[in-house]
Design an enzyme around this catalytic site. Structure first.
Site, PDB file in Angstrom:
ATOM      1  N   ASP A 108       0.724  -1.259  -0.023  1.00 31.47           N
ATOM      2  CA  ASP A 108      -0.166   0.150  -0.044  1.00 31.47           C
ATOM      3  C   ASP A 108       0.075   1.215  -0.301  1.00 31.47           C
ATOM      4  O   ASP A 108       1.613   0.931   1.222  1.00 31.47           O
ATOM      5  CB  ASP A 108      -0.608  -0.315   1.489  1.00 31.47           C
ATOM      6  CG  ASP A 108      -1.362   1.159   1.466  1.00 31.47           C
ATOM      7  OD1 ASP A 108      -2.196   2.282   0.302  1.00 31.47           O
ATOM      8  OD2 ASP A 108      -2.194   1.479   2.752  1.00 31.47           O
ATOM      9  N   ASP A 332      -3.764   6.022  -5.579  1.00 34.02           N
ATOM     10  CA  ASP A 332      -3.749   5.754  -4.945  1.00 34.02           C
ATOM     11  C   ASP A 332      -4.182   3.822  -5.245  1.00 34.02           C
ATOM     12  O   ASP A 332      -5.234   4.207  -5.834  1.00 34.02           O
ATOM     13  CB  ASP A 332      -5.228   6.383  -4.014  1.00 34.02           C
ATOM     14  CG  ASP A 332      -5.443   5.402  -2.886  1.00 34.02           C
ATOM     15  OD1 ASP A 332      -4.373   4.721  -2.345  1.00 34.02           O
ATOM     16  OD2 ASP A 332      -6.703   5.570  -2.097  1.00 34.02           O
TER      17      ASP A 332
END
Ligand SMILES: *[C@@H]1O[C@H](CO)[C@@H](O)[C@H](O)[C@H]1NC(C)=O
Ligand SMILES: *[C@@H]1O[C@H](CO)[C@@H](O)[C@H](O)[C@H]1NC(C)=O
Ligand SMILES: *[C@@H]1O[C@H](CO)[C@@H](O)[C@H](O)[C@H]1NC(C)=O
Ligand SMILES: *[C@@H]1O[C@H](CO)[C@@H](O)[C@H](O)[C@H]1NC(C)=O
Ligand SMILES: *[C@@H]1O[C@H](CO)[C@@H](O)[C@H](O)[C@H]1NC(C)=O
Ligand SMILES: *[C@@H]1O[C@H](CO)[C@@H](O)[C@H](O)[C@H]1NC(C)=O
Ligand SMILES: *[C@@H]1O[C@H](CO)[C@@H](O)[C@H](O)[C@H]1NC(C)=O
Ligand SMILES: *[C@@H]1O[C@H](CO)[C@@H](O)[C@H](O)[C@H]1NC(C)=O
Length: 450
Positions: A108, A332
């Site tokens: 992430d 993202d």
């Protein structure tokens, strides 16, 4: 006071989840200058498996947490939508402790901490991604109490802070701090956050104090046993230990039908993009859209989206206007779709999709092609073919969700539907990113960042 304080904490947790560090000042130069110093020679490549889920293959509630490692406040309709949809996780294997315990974690870029689930006696079905047992590691040491990370979807993990040896691709780094989570709302796997230091879960209370949201100084917080801290997370440790020259990495998500992608620390693979990388400055806002005085997330300016002959831009802006009226866009990888400001999402949906009463979302026929969507960042265009914006509602269906939906915010969130078409170098030292149109190839031409 307590209530306010708690409310404040929730608010802060909700907005404290994307964090970056910084990039090199000679970045532009280094991109165009292949002078080889004999420093780092072997690239540090972290391959990841792309794990796709859809409601038909997996409606295990616990699987849900991972895909929403984004800054968005997920509503129930979004949830329904993404549940019905196929989404991706990027799973990489790390070895933690001595001897190394293999654990699969979800990569992430939108958060900054590594955490792993602790092994528990009561585990019934076993965790296919692996768990960590600190007792079995000769090198594990507890660092501090009170590890807690909360993501944009309000999923969280709680435990203690530890440090131990981490190993991946034969690069072994001792003493990396991480969360050893005895409780988590998304028990499927741990998370390997490689974002900015300014967004570390351990430091949110310090940032809140800086902003004046908490009327206590760092010192007072420390005295109350509530002090936070900053630490060198994985990308920073790689530099500190001399494995890379620059704190940064390239993300290659690969094509939508591929099973694997990779992250390259301290280097770019010049074979995997077209033309040149374009350097973009990051925008210092947080996920409420408010200006902040430090970079906490990978927001860039997006000038416009061009489709057919029409352009979709901030209605308050024009080509001539300066950056203050351009839209911001968050890069993202923890988000599957593209979220756009409401007026733009609506305009595009009306033109290219039809609202479906059953799915409560704009849908398309999966086989019907359409125009390319051109995302413009200064003079760099990233081209997203129409079919890359479509997500099948199920394996067998011919109905596809249209991948651009309303962000309910004044900025874009560019998730995987966009990122798969983009090669990105995240420069955490200079807090910049460099982007180019991804090229899907097995060729490789690695250039180490100097
Ligand atoms: C998320 O949205 C819900 C519903 O709109 C709202 O009640 C809640 O306060 C929001 N949470 C955050 C952290 O913004
Ligand atoms: C962790 O490892 C220790 C030492 O091998 C073992 O005694 C303990 O049962 C393990 N914990 C769990 C929860 O499995
Ligand atoms: C790691 O080291 C082992 C033993 O030296 C070697 O066999 C293996 O190929 C190496 N793996 C990588 C990814 O370099
Ligand atoms: C950000 O602002 C706060 C409060 O105004 C200040 O204490 C802090 O030092 C600033 N940080 C930076 C990096 O300028
Ligand atoms: C990209 O996907 C292809 C097809 O699945 C695969 O062969 C290749 O290894 C992948 N590239 C990377 C860098 O993971
Ligand atoms: C775009 O504009 C050109 C030139 O005006 C025109 O020939 C073309 O048909 C237009 N395309 C669409 C899809 O409207
Ligand atoms: C840029 O925008 C700001 C705010 O709208 C304005 O004050 C400033 O004069 C503009 N600068 C230029 C060069 O147009
Ligand atoms: C890369 O190699 C794999 C395995 O040899 C192959 O399946 C895939 O099609 C190749 N990808 C490209 C883009 O050539």
């Amino acid at each position: 006071m307590m209530i306010d304080f708690i409310a404040c904490i929730y608010l802060l947790l909700a907005i404290s989840e994307t964090a970056p560090v910084s990039l090199p000042s000679n970045f532009k130069k280094s991109l165009h200058n292949s002078a080889n110093k004999q420093k780092q020679t072997t690239p540090i490549k972290l391959d990841f498996d792309i794990v796709r889920h859809s409601v038909s293959s997996n409606n295990d509630d616990s699987a849900l947490g991972i895909q929403h490692k984004n800054t968005r406040n997920v509503t129930s309709t979004d949830l329904l939508f993404e549940l019905e949809n196929e989404y991706s996780m990027y799973m990489a294997t790390i070895q933690l402790g001595t001897p190394g315990q293999p654990i699969k974690v979800s990569l992430d870029t939108g958060s900054s901490d590594l955490w792993v689930p602790a092994e528990v006696e009561t585990e019934t079905k076993g965790n296919i991604y692996g768990t960590f047992n600190a007792t079995k590691s000769k090198t594990y040491k507890k660092y501090k109490d009170n590890f807690k990370v909360t993501y944009g979807d309000l999923s969280s993990a709680i435990g203690e802070w530890g440090h131990d040896t981490i190993s991946l691709n034969n690069i072994t780094i001792p003493g990396l701090k991480f969360g050893y989570a005895t409780k988590s709302s998304s028990a499927v796997s741990g998370v390997f956050g490689i974002g900015l230091k300014s967004n570390e879960a351990s430091s949110w209370i310090l940032r809140a104090s800086d902003r004046g949201d908490i009327a206590l100084s760092h010192k007072q917080l420390e005295e109350l046993g509530m002090g936070g801290f900053y630490y060198d997370n994985y990308p920073l440790m790689l530099k500190q230990k001399g494995y890379v020259n620059k704190v940064g990495y390239s993300l290659y998500l690969n094509s939508s039908d591929s099973q694997s992608g990779s992250i390259l620390f301290g280097a770019v693979d010049e074979a995997k993009y077209h033309d040149e990388l374009k350097v973009l400055d990051l925008v210092n806002i947080d996920d409420t859209g408010s200006k902040v005085n430090t970079t906490v997330a990978f927001f860039v300016h997006l000038d416009e989206i061009a489709v057919d002959n029409a352009t979709y831009i901030n209605s308050n802006s024009s080509k001539e206007s300066n950056s203050s009226s351009r839209y911001s866009a968050l890069l993202d990888s923890g988000t599957s779709l593209i979220y756009a400001p409401d007026n733009i999402a609506k305009a595009l949906q009306e033109k290219y999709a039809t609202f479906d009463k059953v799915y409560k979302h704009p849908v398309c026929d999966c086989t019907q092609d359409g125009p390319d969507f051109k995302f413009q960042f200064e003079d760099k265009t990233i081209n997203v073919p129409f079919l890359d914006l479509l997500f099948k509602v199920s394996e067998t269906s011919n109905v596809c969700m249209f991948g651009i939906v309303s962000s309910k915010q004044d900025y874009f969130i560019l998730g995987d539907a966009f990122l798969r078409l983009t090669y990105i170098y995240y420069d955490l030292e200079e807090t910049q990113v460099a982007i180019a149109q991804a090229r899907y190839t097995n060729e490789s031409s690695i250039r180490v960042m100097e």
